[in-house]
Design a protein around this motif. Structure first.
Motif, PDB file in Angstrom:
ATOM      1  N   LEU A 169       0.820  -1.213   0.000  1.00 10.74           N
ATOM      2  CA  LEU A 169       0.000   0.000   0.000  1.00 10.74           C
ATOM      3  C   LEU A 169       0.854   1.264   0.000  1.00 10.74           C
ATOM      4  CD1 LEU A 169      -2.717  -1.170   2.561  1.00 10.74           C
ATOM      5  CD2 LEU A 169      -2.725  -1.365   0.058  1.00 10.74           C
ATOM      6  N   LEU A 170       1.919   1.275   0.792  1.00 14.26           N
ATOM      7  CA  LEU A 170       2.812   2.431   0.823  1.00 14.26           C
ATOM      8  C   LEU A 170       3.793   2.395  -0.349  1.00 14.26           C
ATOM      9  CD1 LEU A 170       3.646   2.543   4.654  1.00 14.26           C
ATOM     10  CD2 LEU A 170       1.834   3.750   3.410  1.00 14.26           C
ATOM     11  N   ARG A 171       4.073   1.211  -0.826  1.00 17.45           N
ATOM     12  CA  ARG A 171       4.991   1.051  -1.968  1.00 17.45           C
ATOM     13  C   ARG A 171       4.160   0.753  -3.221  1.00 17.45           C
ATOM     14  NH1 ARG A 171       9.826   1.079   0.422  1.00 17.45           N
ATOM     15  NH2 ARG A 171       9.968   0.292   2.557  1.00 17.45           N
ATOM     16  N   ALA A 172       3.563   1.791  -3.770  1.00 17.76           N
ATOM     17  CA  ALA A 172       2.663   1.630  -4.916  1.00 17.76           C
ATOM     18  C   ALA A 172       3.378   1.052  -6.129  1.00 17.76           C
ATOM     19  CB  ALA A 172       2.031   2.979  -5.271  1.00 17.76           C
ATOM     20  N   SER A 173       4.685   1.243  -6.221  1.00 15.38           N
ATOM     21  CA  SER A 173       5.434   0.704  -7.353  1.00 15.38           C
ATOM     22  C   SER A 173       5.437  -0.819  -7.340  1.00 15.38           C
ATOM     23  CB  SER A 173       6.875   1.223  -7.332  1.00 15.38           C
ATOM     24  OG  SER A 173       7.517   0.863  -6.118  1.00 15.38           O
ATOM     25  N   ARG A 174       5.146  -1.410  -6.192  1.00 16.20           N
ATOM     26  CA  ARG A 174       5.076  -2.868  -6.077  1.00 16.20           C
ATOM     27  C   ARG A 174       3.638  -3.341  -5.851  1.00 16.20           C
ATOM     28  NH1 ARG A 174      10.278  -6.251  -4.337  1.00 16.20           N
ATOM     29  NH2 ARG A 174      11.882  -4.920  -5.233  1.00 16.20           N
ATOM     30  N   ASN A 175       2.718  -2.560  -6.280  1.00 16.30           N
ATOM     31  CA  ASN A 175       1.309  -2.948  -6.267  1.00 16.30           C
ATOM     32  C   ASN A 175       0.814  -2.838  -7.703  1.00 16.30           C
ATOM     33  OD1 ASN A 175      -1.531  -3.053  -6.085  1.00 16.30           O
ATOM     34  ND2 ASN A 175      -1.508  -2.223  -4.014  1.00 16.30           N
ATOM     35  N   LEU A 176       0.674  -3.981  -8.360  1.00 20.45           N
ATOM     36  CA  LEU A 176       0.339  -3.989  -9.787  1.00 20.45           C
ATOM     37  C   LEU A 176      -1.005  -4.639 -10.059  1.00 20.45           C
ATOM     38  CD1 LEU A 176       3.874  -4.885 -11.217  1.00 20.45           C
ATOM     39  CD2 LEU A 176       2.795  -2.631 -11.071  1.00 20.45           C
ATOM     40  N   GLY A 177      -1.883  -4.641  -9.049  1.00 22.03           N
ATOM     41  CA  GLY A 177      -3.206  -5.208  -9.261  1.00 22.03           C
ATOM     42  C   GLY A 177      -3.643  -6.062  -8.090  1.00 22.03           C
ATOM     43  N   ASP A 178      -4.699  -6.837  -8.312  1.00 25.42           N
ATOM     44  CA  ASP A 178      -5.338  -7.588  -7.235  1.00 25.42           C
ATOM     45  C   ASP A 178      -4.797  -8.996  -7.036  1.00 25.42           C
ATOM     46  OD1 ASP A 178      -6.976  -5.459  -6.654  1.00 25.42           O
ATOM     47  OD2 ASP A 178      -8.550  -6.103  -8.049  1.00 25.42           O
ATOM     48  N   CYS A 179      -3.697  -9.353  -7.680  1.00 25.52           N
ATOM     49  CA  CYS A 179      -3.128 -10.676  -7.461  1.00 25.52           C
ATOM     50  C   CYS A 179      -1.617 -10.545  -7.306  1.00 25.52           C
ATOM     51  CB  CYS A 179      -3.478 -11.631  -8.601  1.00 25.52           C
ATOM     52  SG  CYS A 179      -2.798 -11.172 -10.195  1.00 25.52           S
ATOM     53  N   LEU A 180      -0.996 -11.636  -6.937  1.00 27.62           N
ATOM     54  CA  LEU A 180       0.454 -11.661  -6.795  1.00 27.62           C
ATOM     55  C   LEU A 180       1.089 -11.715  -8.184  1.00 27.62           C
ATOM     56  CD1 LEU A 180       2.897 -11.965  -4.834  1.00 27.62           C
ATOM     57  CD2 LEU A 180       2.590 -14.442  -5.036  1.00 27.62           C
ATOM     58  N   VAL A 181       2.072 -10.853  -8.404  1.00 26.96           N
ATOM     59  CA  VAL A 181       2.779 -10.825  -9.691  1.00 26.96           C
ATOM     60  C   VAL A 181       4.263 -11.035  -9.425  1.00 26.96           C
ATOM     61  CG1 VAL A 181       3.253  -9.551 -11.811  1.00 26.96           C
ATOM     62  CG2 VAL A 181       1.097  -9.166 -10.596  1.00 26.96           C
TER      63      VAL A 181
END
Length: 264
Positions: A169-181
């Motif tokens: 959540l704080l690291r948006a660059s590592r949030n690429l959607g609703d599943c694990l990538v």
């Protein structure tokens, strides 16, 4: 020229049978490319990685150059991912000058999953891949994660792997959607831009500058340069959302057989 094109198309068709394909820039994903959860996941992934300010220059460039491949798997059956990753590595091996990347989308089917749950799932996936590898560990890379030159290896190929989870959540660059990538980047991706080289230093400076604008949290203390004696690659694979350390030791364990004469 025609035969070369036909050969390339045949190779891509073979990859498609293994659930691997090139992600076209700006494509309108259709259900023919996989299950609904996967096609839904592609849209935010493309929006983030395709953004001109996205911090990971390597991923954005791969998307723009049609060098970003995608695949999918359910966490309850990872066998298709073994085949997909091996097929991708076979495909890219003859062209090491190209910076080709594979993004693997994994549905862990747990709506209330915590950040630690995603971290455990990530490391379980790498362990599964290793346990089902058909090739020996590359001799030029140590099998022990607590060595500076260690890198995850599969199908006789060393690669940097980083995870993006919806709980970043704080690291948006590592949030690429609703599943694990999981993004698999063979070491050749970094040829000429390794840590310590002028081009590498400039690239990492751009990444850090963009991270300050993209993420709420500052760069994690574990982020470093490959080969630096104080840097351990595995700590950069799945990072906490804050500045803490999620694991005291690496969850991954390599099974490396000794040769018949007892030498490692």
């Amino acid at each position: 020229m025609g035969s070369t094109t036909e050969t390339q198309e045949a190779k891509l068709a073979a990859l498609a049978r293994d659930r691997v394909r090139i992600l076209e820039p700006g494509e309108d994903s259709g259900s023919e490319h996989g299950p609904d959860w996967f096609t839904r996941a592609l849209k935010p992934f493309q929006q983030n990685v395709g953004d001109r300010e996205y911090p990971c220059h390597f991923g954005r460039r791969a998307l723009e150059q049609r060098e970003l491949f995608v695949t999918y798997s359910d966490a309850s059956d990872l066998s298709p991912l073994v085949t997909a990753l091996a097929g991708f590595l076979d495909y890219v091996r003859p062209t090491p000058e190209q910076r080709q990347v594979l993004a693997a989308f994994v549905d862990i089917s747990k709506a209330d999953a915590s950040h630690k749950d995603y971290g455990n799932a990530f490391w379980s996936i790498l362990q599964y891949l290793h346990d089902h590898d058909d090739a020996p560990w590359p001799e030029e890379f140590p099998a022990t994660p607590d060595e500076a030159s260690w890198e995850f290896s599969f199908h006789h190929t060393a690669m940097f792997v980083f995870a993006a989870a919806p709980t970043h959540l704080l690291r948006a660059s590592r949030n690429l959607g609703d599943c694990l990538v999981l993004l698999f980047q063979p070491r050749n991706v970094f040829h000429g831009i390794d840590g310590g080289t002028p081009a590498g230093t400039a690239a990492r400076r751009r990444i850090r500058d963009r991270l300050q604008r993209w993420d709420v949290a500052p760069p994690h203390p574990s982020m470093g340069n490959y080969g630096d004696p104080s840097n351990f690659e595995w700590r950069q694979y799945f990072i906490p959302d804050d500045a803490s350390d999620m694991y005291t030791t690496c969850p991954f364990q390599a099974s490396v057989e000794s040769d018949p004469e007892g030498e490692c």
